[in-house]
Structure formats: C-alpha cells, structure tokens
Design an enzyme around this catalytic site. Structure first.
Site, PDB file in Angstrom:
ATOM      1  N   HIS A 155     119.153 133.771  21.365  1.00 50.11           N
ATOM      2  CA  HIS A 155     120.078 132.931  20.915  1.00 50.11           C
ATOM      3  C   HIS A 155     121.422 133.418  21.657  1.00 50.11           C
ATOM      4  O   HIS A 155     122.582 132.609  21.293  1.00 50.11           O
ATOM      5  CB  HIS A 155     120.618 133.381  19.315  1.00 50.11           C
ATOM      6  CG  HIS A 155     119.585 133.054  18.631  1.00 50.11           C
ATOM      7  ND1 HIS A 155     118.307 133.477  18.311  1.00 50.11           N
ATOM      8  CD2 HIS A 155     119.110 131.717  17.841  1.00 50.11           C
ATOM      9  CE1 HIS A 155     117.324 133.204  17.535  1.00 50.11           C
ATOM     10  NE2 HIS A 155     117.994 131.847  17.148  1.00 50.11           N
ATOM     11  N   ASP A 203     112.091 125.668  21.345  1.00 50.80           N
ATOM     12  CA  ASP A 203     112.927 126.232  20.494  1.00 50.80           C
ATOM     13  C   ASP A 203     114.490 125.763  20.272  1.00 50.80           C
ATOM     14  O   ASP A 203     114.525 124.630  21.138  1.00 50.80           O
ATOM     15  CB  ASP A 203     113.206 127.747  20.980  1.00 50.80           C
ATOM     16  CG  ASP A 203     113.737 128.613  19.893  1.00 50.80           C
ATOM     17  OD1 ASP A 203     114.219 128.312  18.597  1.00 50.80           O
ATOM     18  OD2 ASP A 203     113.451 130.092  20.068  1.00 50.80           O
TER      19      ASP A 203
END
Length: 575
Positions: free
Chosen positions: A280, A352
């Site tokens: 992230h 993702d």
C-alpha cells in the site's frame, strides 16, 4: 516444480479455442479492430441460451451480443461512495463526481456498463475513517438494500442477464468490512492454529451464507500468503508460516464460501508473506529463489485452485526470480506463464487495488491496459473510472489492447458470473444465527494456544482483566464471558490477565501480569514475563468466549502456534 493436473490445461485449450472463435467473428479494418455496433432491436441476434446451459456457453453467447463499451465495462470493478445505490450524501456525491463524473453508485454502473463494484469501509465525507457515517457497509440491512439497488441498475444493461458482481474484503480478523449484525469468525491465523480444515470449512460456509444474504457474491478472501516474514500488513490475515497447514486452510475456506454461492478470490499471488514491505506504500521486493517460491509460496495457491477457487488476486510484488523489476500485477511471466501455465488456474485473475502506489506509476488508463495484457481479467479499484474506461476503449481502437485479450477477459468474468447465477438469495434473518455462531465458536475454541505455562486448570481467582488503551470493548467481552463461566472478575487486585492485540508491542506488556494473551500475531509474547502465555490470534467474541473457557478450567487449549515465536517452544498442549 510440482506436478500440475492436465485437466486445467485441457480447459485452457478449450477456452482459448472458444476465444478464437469469438474473435474470428470480429471484422478487422485498417488502423485497428473495428468497434462492434451496439445491438439494435432490428438486428439479428443469436437465439437465447437456455439458463440451464453450461456457464461458459452462456458467457460466450452473451459476449457475442456485446458492444465494445460493454466488454470494457465487464472488466472494471471500481468502488463508489455512499450507503445507497441512488441516494447519497453531498460528500459522497462529490466523491463520486471526482472518481467517475456521476453522483451515485447506480449512475456509475449505468454510465460505464460496469461488471461489478467493490464495497468499501471508507467514506468520502470522512476519508480518514474517523467516523463511518456514509460507508457502503454500515449494517446488513443497508448492505442488502445497496446491493439490490446496484443489481437493479445493472439489470438494465446489455450484460444484465449475467449476475452483477458485488465484492468486499471480508477476511475476518483485522480486515473485516462488515462487522455489525453478522457472525464474526476468528482470524485466519486462529484457524491456522486450530489446524483443522473441516472446522475452517464449516465456519467459512456460515460466512458465505451471510454474505450471500446481504447480496455479496464475491469475497476477496482467503489470504493464501505464507507468513515467512513478520509482515505487519499481512500478519494474522495469514493462516501461518507452514505451507502445508496453510494449504489445508485455504482449501477449506474456498470450499466453504463457494458452497454458498460466493466466489472466493485467493490472494495475494504470488505471495505477500515473503516480504515485510507494505504494497500500500511501495513495491515490495521478493528476493527468494524460484525453488523457495515453489516450495513455500505457491502450495496454498495451488490448494485454492484445486478446491475450485473462481478467482485469484494478483499482487503488486516485484519477484526477482521470475520477472525482476515488474510488479506481478503487470507481469505476463507470473500471471500467464506461472499462474495459468504452471499452476493450471483457469478462472478470473483480479488485480489488487489499482489505487495503490505501485499501480499509480502509470495513468489509470495505461495501468488498466497493462494489467489486462499481463493476464488480469478484472481491474479493481481504479483511482479514476472515467480515465480507465476511456483508456481501455482507446487502446482497443488503436490495437494496443488486442481484441482477443479483452474478449477472453470478459468471457472469463461472465463465466464466473453465470456459475453464481440462478441461486436464491438467503434471508437476512439467518445472520448470526445459532448454527453460524457455533461454527465460529468451534473454530475459536480449537485455536487457543498455550505457549508457556500449564495446559489445564483454572486461573486463581478473582481475576482482573487489563489491556493496552483502546480495547475497552474487548475487555468487556472477556469480562462477560468469564462471569458466565463462573469466574469472579474484579476491577483491580485480582490475578491479572493482560490482553495485547493488533499493533501492540513490548511497551504494551505488563510485567506483573500472571497471564498475557496475544489476540493477534503472537510475536509480542517473546518479550512477555508472565508465567502463562496464551494466544487466541483474534479478539472476536467467539475467541474471547473460548479464552474464558480455558481460563476457567472448563476447556483444554488445543491450538498450536502457526508461526515460530523466538524463545518459546513450538510444541503446545495440542501436540
């Protein structure tokens, strides 16, 4: 490389042949593929395919009727702001306009002919998540109304005969989007400690039934990452460090979910547990050899595939041994050569989040094109829906996105949808019912682990329950469970049972605690001085009830730590 069944390979050849057939019907013009015209009422359409037909046959028939705009929409799965499909707060409307140029989720579905939407737990009114006033996932009744509204909007589209995909991240443990009014399972690491795939399957079957009742038909779970490192981004989301144990758990979770009509998306391929870096924030580098990947990272994914997982999520990971410098999300070698060619996966590959930094090195349109060409079939959470949609269409027109790749991706997505079709939606009244609570309780009870101290007998009472700050609800839950088990709990002066959870470290321990309990990864227990060390790996109500039974001497802790803890023995009461 381990043996791969030849059956998936034959399926792949069949799908490739089917794709070629579909593509061969599309005339080519100089300068790139011809855009298919939207079907008109007067055009000659293929005869309707009976609902009882094979899902791949139904998908192929539908694809032949779709315009390019519909094909592009089928491979996009963004998020939208708001708790309702058609009525949202001013903040959510503003957020949707910035994201996609529309006010509401239903308008987003219609404008971009979307194949699906992911439900999220953050809000445009409060992006920091300090309060959750207008999220997609406030409570089961709201979620059911939202999903019904989204399906109504999607049903008016040319791809409407195929069920609209609605997904969320319901992993249980630290990543659980819907928390109120549902059965909360213990974390995946707790299931790994229990080491009993049958219990895992039963618990995830309950989870699947509840997701289906809320109108969700795709769960971005289970996590198949083997926890080789002490990754904080994966942590207790993993079933543990042992590939064989994790494989059994992944298979059980997949079977449980899909038995209730909810597609499982095994993640994060090729294995986020091999690195401690958070994708992230950056592109994690996996430096292990290919032999280590084959032996450690791949087995749980293979187990999920063997269990029939309909989807696999690719990860933003730089795998040096296979395709150095290219995140797996954009790696043809990893997604097409390894995942499909060597592991034999023939379902839907989902990226993702494309709003994560590793994917934002390119514009939303270019990133979407690159991801499709690499072998993904569904683009998740693009940071700008308009740009991703327009970029895919432009690439199709100029030939940089091969038509057969787009048709193949859309066909896979629609095939998965038709596999989920024709199932009645369960009633909300079944949520958090006795059978579901028992499945969660059985798994939680089998997970409780003694890492130091006695394996049986009650803790000397009365008991004082303490914890690091911010865990008032968990302390109250354990207090109630202890009281119900016949243990006297006092505010102070009793035998101290100290709880540590997600994000806690050595500074959060108590030197005077008789018992220290890890409610997340157990690594912190290496620094604990308590004579008795326990782990539940989860702070769910089921886990706290199971812990109370052990502390009261009414249950024997039979779990085994699924990850090694420095200075503590691997053997436990359950071995």
């Amino acid at each position: 490389m381990g043996r791969v069944s030849t059956t998936p390979r034959r399926a792949f050849v069949a799908l490739a042949a089917l794709t070629a057939l579909l593509v061969s019907g599309c005339a080519k013009e100089p300068g790139g593929p011809r855009l298919a015209a939207s079907p008109s009422p007067s055009s000659t359409a293929p005869a309707p395919t009976p609902p009882t037909a094979d899902p791949a046959t139904r998908a192929a028939a539908l694809v032949r009727t779709l315009a390019d705009e519909d094909l592009v929409g089928q491979v996009l799965m963004p998020y939208a702001y708001g708790s309702s499909a058609t009525k949202v707060s001013p903040g959510s409307a503003a957020g949707n306009r910035a994201l996609a140029g529309v006010d509401t989720p239903a308008e987003m579905v219609a404008k971009y002919r979307l194949g699906g939407l992911i439900l999220v737990g953050f809000s445009a009114d409060d992006p920091t998540s300090g309060n959750q006033a207008t999220t997609n996932v406030d409570n089961p009744k709201q979620v059911r109304e939202l999903t019904s509204g989204l399906r109504e909007a999607a049903g008016k589209l040319p791809a409407g005969p195929a069920p609209f995909l609605i997904g969320t991240d319901q992993e249980y443990g630290v990543v659980t989007r819907i928390t109120d009014g549902v059965t909360l399972l213990p974390s995946p690491m707790a299931a790994g400690a229990a080491g009993r795939p049958a219990l895992t399957e039963a618990a995830w079957r309950a989870a699947g039934a509840e997701l289906a009742a809320m109108g969700i038909n795709l769960d971005f779970a289970p996590v198949a990452d083997v926890l080789v490192t002490r990754s904080t981004v994966i942590g207790s989301r993993s079933f543990g460090a042992d590939p064989a144990n994790a494989s059994g758990q992944v298979g059980g979770a997949v079977r449980g979910l899909q038995s209730e009509g909810v597609a499982a998306s095994v993640k994060h391929f090729p294995g986020h547990g091999l690195t401690a870096t958070d994708s992230h924030k950056d592109v994690p580098v996996i430096g292990q050899s290919r032999a280590v990947l084959d032996r450690t990272a791949f087995p749980p994914f293979r187990a999920g595939i063997d269990a029939g997982a309909m989807a696999v999520m690719s990860a933003h990971l730089d795998v040096k041994a296979v395709d150095p410098g290219t995140p797996a999300t954009f790696s043809h070698k990893l997604l097409t050569d390894v995942l499909r060619g060597q592991l034999g996966f023939q379902g839907v590959v989902i990226t993702d989040g494309m709003n994560m930094p590793p994917a934002k090195r390119w514009s939303p349109g270019e990133a979407a094109v690159r991801a499709l060409i690499a072998g993904n079939d569904l683009i998740l959470m693009t940071p700008n829906v308009s740009q991703a949609y327009d970029g895919l269409l432009a690439a199709l027109r100029d030939g940089s996105l091969p038509r057969d790749r787009l048709v193949e991706a859309a066909t896979r997505v629609l095939t998965m949808k038709f596999k989920l079709a024709d199932r009645p939606t369960p009633e909300l009244s079944g949520l958090n019912g006795p059978e579901h609570r028992k499945a969660a309780a059985d798994l939680a009870a089998a997970a409780v682990t003694v890492l130091r101290g006695r394996c049986g007998g009650p803790v000397a009472g009365p008991v004082t329950v303490t914890s690091s700050s911010g865990r008032d609800r968990t302390r109250a839950t354990l207090t109630d469970a202890l009281t119900a088990a016949g243990v006297k709990v006092v505010p102070s002066g009793g035998t101290v049972v100290h709880l540590v959870g997600y994000g806690d470290g050595a500074d959060d321990l108590r030197a005077d605690a008789a018992v220290t309990v890890a409610m997340d990864t157990p690594y912190v227990l290496a620094a604990a001085k308590s004579p008795t060390l326990l782990a539940t790996y989860s702070s769910s109500r089921a886990s706290m009830t199971a812990l109370a039974g052990v502390l009261a001497g009414k249950a024997r802790p039979g779990g085994r730590s699924p990850v090694p803890v420095t200075g503590l023995p691997a053997t436990t009461c359950g071995t």
